[in-house]
Scaffold this active site. Structure first.
Site, PDB file in Angstrom:
ATOM      1  N   LYS A  17      34.252  14.137  38.188  1.00 36.40           N
ATOM      2  CA  LYS A  17      33.645  12.855  37.778  1.00 36.40           C
ATOM      3  C   LYS A  17      32.984  12.160  38.963  1.00 36.40           C
ATOM      4  O   LYS A  17      31.862  11.660  38.864  1.00 36.40           O
ATOM      5  CB  LYS A  17      34.723  11.930  37.175  1.00 36.40           C
ATOM      6  CG  LYS A  17      35.384  12.493  35.927  1.00 36.40           C
ATOM      7  CD  LYS A  17      36.524  11.614  35.439  1.00 36.40           C
ATOM      8  CE  LYS A  17      37.746  11.606  36.314  1.00 36.40           C
ATOM      9  NZ  LYS A  17      38.489  12.884  36.397  1.00 36.40           N
ATOM     10  N   GLY A  41      41.786  10.652  42.193  1.00 35.89           N
ATOM     11  CA  GLY A  41      41.264  11.171  43.460  1.00 35.89           C
ATOM     12  C   GLY A  41      39.894  11.746  43.190  1.00 35.89           C
ATOM     13  O   GLY A  41      39.775  12.776  42.525  1.00 35.89           O
ATOM     14  N   GLN A 230      41.159   9.959  35.509  1.00 34.52           N
ATOM     15  CA  GLN A 230      41.953  10.898  34.707  1.00 34.52           C
ATOM     16  C   GLN A 230      41.039  11.600  33.677  1.00 34.52           C
ATOM     17  O   GLN A 230      39.870  11.798  33.969  1.00 34.52           O
ATOM     18  CB  GLN A 230      43.150  10.205  34.028  1.00 34.52           C
ATOM     19  CG  GLN A 230      44.244   9.746  34.987  1.00 34.52           C
ATOM     20  CD  GLN A 230      43.912   8.495  35.776  1.00 34.52           C
ATOM     21  OE1 GLN A 230      43.587   7.471  35.218  1.00 34.52           O
ATOM     22  NE2 GLN A 230      44.017   8.560  37.087  1.00 34.52           N
TER      23      GLN A 230
HETATM   24  P1  GDP Z   1      37.397  14.029  39.798  1.00 31.92           P
HETATM   25  O1  GDP Z   1      38.773  13.522  39.941  1.00 31.92           O
HETATM   26  O2  GDP Z   1      37.001  14.292  38.378  1.00 31.92           O
HETATM   27  O3  GDP Z   1      36.370  13.194  40.521  1.00 31.92           O
HETATM   28  O4  GDP Z   1      37.372  15.465  40.508  1.00 31.92           O
HETATM   29  P2  GDP Z   1      38.037  15.829  41.933  1.00 31.92           P
HETATM   30  O5  GDP Z   1      37.176  15.287  42.994  1.00 31.92           O
HETATM   31  O6  GDP Z   1      39.489  15.490  41.936  1.00 31.92           O
HETATM   32  O7  GDP Z   1      37.984  17.407  41.869  1.00 31.92           O
HETATM   33  C1  GDP Z   1      36.790  18.123  41.768  1.00 31.92           C
HETATM   34  C2  GDP Z   1      36.668  19.014  43.028  1.00 31.92           C
HETATM   35  O8  GDP Z   1      35.660  19.978  42.811  1.00 31.92           O
HETATM   36  C3  GDP Z   1      36.246  18.249  44.268  1.00 31.92           C
HETATM   37  O9  GDP Z   1      36.800  18.871  45.391  1.00 31.92           O
HETATM   38  C4  GDP Z   1      34.721  18.388  44.270  1.00 31.92           C
HETATM   39  O10 GDP Z   1      34.156  18.323  45.583  1.00 31.92           O
HETATM   40  C5  GDP Z   1      34.571  19.788  43.712  1.00 31.92           C
HETATM   41  N1  GDP Z   1      33.370  20.013  42.895  1.00 31.92           N
HETATM   42  C6  GDP Z   1      32.732  19.145  42.044  1.00 31.92           C
HETATM   43  N2  GDP Z   1      31.724  19.784  41.409  1.00 31.92           N
HETATM   44  C7  GDP Z   1      31.735  21.066  41.857  1.00 31.92           C
HETATM   45  C8  GDP Z   1      30.961  22.223  41.548  1.00 31.92           C
HETATM   46  O11 GDP Z   1      30.064  22.219  40.713  1.00 31.92           O
HETATM   47  N3  GDP Z   1      31.280  23.372  42.212  1.00 31.92           N
HETATM   48  C9  GDP Z   1      32.274  23.447  43.132  1.00 31.92           C
HETATM   49  N4  GDP Z   1      32.515  24.617  43.715  1.00 31.92           N
HETATM   50  N5  GDP Z   1      33.044  22.371  43.440  1.00 31.92           N
HETATM   51  C10 GDP Z   1      32.764  21.208  42.814  1.00 31.92           C
HETATM   52  P1  IMO Z   2      41.404  11.959  38.488  1.00 27.93           P
HETATM   53  O1  IMO Z   2      40.770  10.615  38.234  1.00 27.93           O
HETATM   54  C1  IMO Z   2      44.512  14.832  37.423  1.00 27.93           C
HETATM   55  C2  IMO Z   2      48.338  13.221  36.040  1.00 27.93           C
HETATM   56  C3  IMO Z   2      49.545  13.456  36.930  1.00 27.93           C
HETATM   57  C4  IMO Z   2      50.640  13.559  35.880  1.00 27.93           C
HETATM   58  C5  IMO Z   2      50.199  12.516  34.857  1.00 27.93           C
HETATM   59  C6  IMO Z   2      50.892  11.169  34.992  1.00 27.93           C
HETATM   60  O2  IMO Z   2      41.326  12.407  39.901  1.00 27.93           O
HETATM   61  O3  IMO Z   2      40.921  12.968  37.504  1.00 27.93           O
HETATM   62  P2  IMO Z   2      50.592   9.158  36.712  1.00 27.93           P
HETATM   63  O4  IMO Z   2      50.796   9.084  38.198  1.00 27.93           O
HETATM   64  O5  IMO Z   2      49.230   8.785  36.271  1.00 27.93           O
HETATM   65  O6  IMO Z   2      51.659   8.409  35.955  1.00 27.93           O
HETATM   66  O7  IMO Z   2      50.806  10.722  36.343  1.00 27.93           O
HETATM   67  O8  IMO Z   2      48.800  12.339  35.019  1.00 27.93           O
HETATM   68  N1  IMO Z   2      47.194  12.560  36.708  1.00 27.93           N
HETATM   69  C7  IMO Z   2      46.066  13.198  37.061  1.00 27.93           C
HETATM   70  N2  IMO Z   2      45.753  14.520  36.989  1.00 27.93           N
HETATM   71  N3  IMO Z   2      43.605  13.944  37.879  1.00 27.93           N
HETATM   72  C8  IMO Z   2      43.903  12.631  37.933  1.00 27.93           C
HETATM   73  O9  IMO Z   2      42.983  11.692  38.235  1.00 27.93           O
HETATM   74  C9  IMO Z   2      45.204  12.210  37.548  1.00 27.93           C
HETATM   75  N4  IMO Z   2      45.829  11.018  37.502  1.00 27.93           N
HETATM   76  C10 IMO Z   2      47.021  11.250  36.965  1.00 27.93           C
HETATM   77  O10 IMO Z   2      49.411  14.653  37.665  1.00 27.93           O
HETATM   78  O11 IMO Z   2      50.592  14.816  35.252  1.00 27.93           O
HETATM   79 MG    MG Z   3      40.560  14.006  40.904  1.00 28.20          MG
END
Ligand code: GDP
Ligand code: IMO
Ligand code: MG
Length: 441
Positions: A17, A41, A230
């Site tokens: 996202k 995160g 999430q």
């Molecule tokens: P979010 O929580 O939905 O913002 O996603 P996160 O940042 O937690 O996890 C997505 C991970 O995948 C991060 O480390 C990004 O840098 C990485 N990422 C996002 N888009 C792509 C993609 O198209 N390809 C690859 N290889 N990594 C990506």
């Molecule tokens: P982003 O925004 C993935 C999961 C936790 C756990 C459950 C409940 O980065 O996509 P909490 O601490 O919210 O009470 O935990 O939800 N969880 C996530 N899993 N990405 C997240 O956020 C999450 N935020 C919470 O791992 O299973």
């Molecule tokens: Mg994340």
């Protein structure tokens, strides 16, 4: 003509996202967070003059890296102000202008140290199969207090006398739970009070009526992005309860969690990984083994770098689940999909898509509600050809291998939602645009 665009995770979080919100900010004046807290995160990777820089955001909206974009934290977010201040500091250390562009709703409920202790002690006390695997950030207990009408909210910080009284009441409730129920040490009221009063001075200049701010931006014809945290399958009502987070993460919450009328939301973009991941406990029908080298699950985990941003836990991985996605599409009212991390599947001989589940001898193409029934579902797959070439960093649809195009078209077909964006790498511009969400009528 302004446009308000909502970006939603359609799976169990970590779909990418943050990357896409950042990419879309060249068309928007502001980004709003409307639920969750620092359990999120979101990772952004920006390349400047050939050098890549990674930003990890928990509370601050993913507009902060684009100069001039305003970042708003809406009333639906639960706020740990100590974490917020340290996140501001980290970004300022990276020479970003934060305090001139960050605005916080006075209505955000606060996450206190006692919420964190209760969250962690409860998780510790659960048996292995009942562990939710929370991020341990106090999210659940903070939302409990919001619904029970006993939260300390941001605006309470500016009335120190009333704050002391409210805090004393709330912490006596928390200390009862900590000592009597969880066999844990109590918290000290004065210590928490003094810390809050200190933090209040830092955030005071940022506190703003967020509903009014969004309204004014829209009146001026400006586009606004609403950044989900999430994912829909972690939603408190629509997810795999009780293995969920404690907020509504679906698109409708963009309205309630920011104070914007639902008729003002123009487009809902569902961010969807080309496969599926989940971190924490709970059912996951299309899950694969991720520990056996040479297997597809191992590749997803290894090449996809599937480790939690917040907790560093290994994420569980599995095939794309079109059944789960259909519930997500339904409850969010998706306008279009953005498929991320396609490149992670490069080189696999075969790729599977879960098209329906078998439950009690019957085929289901939409998942049942709640964890118990979902955990009894057996995934049924179709198999597609993989591709030899690479999709990594590809920026044009025509340059994707034919089998990759076929895979994406099959996802559109089985989910019934058009794909408008494809992401082929973590960097901002490693993105294929099919139709621009801000430019579609
Ligand atoms: P979010 O929580 O939905 O913002 O996603 P996160 O940042 O937690 O996890 C997505 C991970 O995948 C991060 O480390 C990004 O840098 C990485 N990422 C996002 N888009 C792509 C993609 O198209 N390809 C690859 N290889 N990594 C990506
Ligand atoms: P982003 O925004 C993935 C999961 C936790 C756990 C459950 C409940 O980065 O996509 P909490 O601490 O919210 O009470 O935990 O939800 N969880 C996530 N899993 N990405 C997240 O956020 C999450 N935020 C919470 O791992 O299973
Ligand atoms: Mg994340």
């Amino acid at each position: 003509m302004k446009k308000n665009l909502v970006v939603i995770g359609t799976q169990w979080g970590d779909e990418g996202k943050g990357k896409i919100v950042d990419w879309l900010t060249d068309h928007a004046s502001a980004v709003v967070r409307f639920q969750g807290g620092h359990n999120a995160g979101h990772t952004l990777v920006i390349e400047t003059n050939g050098v890549q820089k990674e930003y990890k955001l928990n509370l601050i909206p993913s507009g902060i890296v684009r100069e001039g974009v305003e970042c708003l934290i809406g009333n639906g977010v639960v706020l740990d102000i100590n974490h917020l201040i340290s996140e501001i500091q980290t970004l300022e250390d990276d020479n970003l202008d934060v305090r001139n562009r960050l605005f916080i709703s006075p209505g955000c409920p606060l996450i206190l140290k006692s919420h964190v202790l209760i969250d962690q002690a409860r998780e510790e006390a659960r048996s292995t199969e009942k562990k939710i695997g929370t991020t341990g950030k106090g999210i659940g207990p903070a939302y409990e207090d919001k619904v029970a009408r006993r939260s300390i909210r941001v605006y309470d910080l500016f009335n120190p006398e009333a704050l002391k009284e409210k805090l004393t009441d709330l912490l006596s409730h928390h200390n009862f739970i900590l000592e009597q129920q969880l066999n844990a040490s109590p918290v000290n009221v004065d210590e928490i009070y003094n810390n809050l009063v200190e933090c209040a001075e830092v955030i005071k200049p940022l506190v703003t009526d967020i509903s009014k701010k969004i309204y004014d931006l829209n009146q001026a014809g400006e586009n606004v992005l609403f950044e989900g945290a999430q994912g829909a399958l972690l939603d408190i009502d629509h997810g795999t309860y009780p293995f969920v987070t404690s907020s509504n993460c679906v698109a409708g919450q963009a309205s309630a969690g920011s104070g914007t009328g639902p008729n003002q939301l123009d487009y809902i973009l569902g961010i969807t990984k080309a496969y599926t991941t989940r971190v924490g406990g709970g059912p996951f029908p299309s899950e694969l083994d991720i520990d056996e080298p040479g297997t597809p699950g191992y590749q997803m985990s290894d090449i996809g770098k599937e480790y939690g941003t917040v907790t560093k836990r290994k994420r569980r991985c599995g095939w794309f689940d079109a059944v789960a996605l259909k519930r997500s599409a339904m409850v969010n009212g998706l306008s279009g999909l953005c498929i991320t991390k396609l490149d992670v599947l490069d080189g696999l001989d075969e790729i599977k898509i879960c098209t329906h589940y078998e439950l009690d001898g019957k085929a289901v193409d939409i998942p049942p509600l709640g964890a118990e029934d979902v955990s009894r579902c057996k995934p049924q797959f179709i198999t597609m050809d993989g591709w030899n070439g690479t999709t990594f960093r590809v920026k044009k649809w025509e340059e994707l291998p034919t089998e990759a195009q076929n895979y994406l078209q099959k996802i559109e077909e089985v989910t019934g939602i058009p794909i408008h964006i494809v992401s082929t790498g973590p960097e901002r511009d490693e993105t294929i645009l099919i139709e621009h969400p801000f430019e579609i009528n």
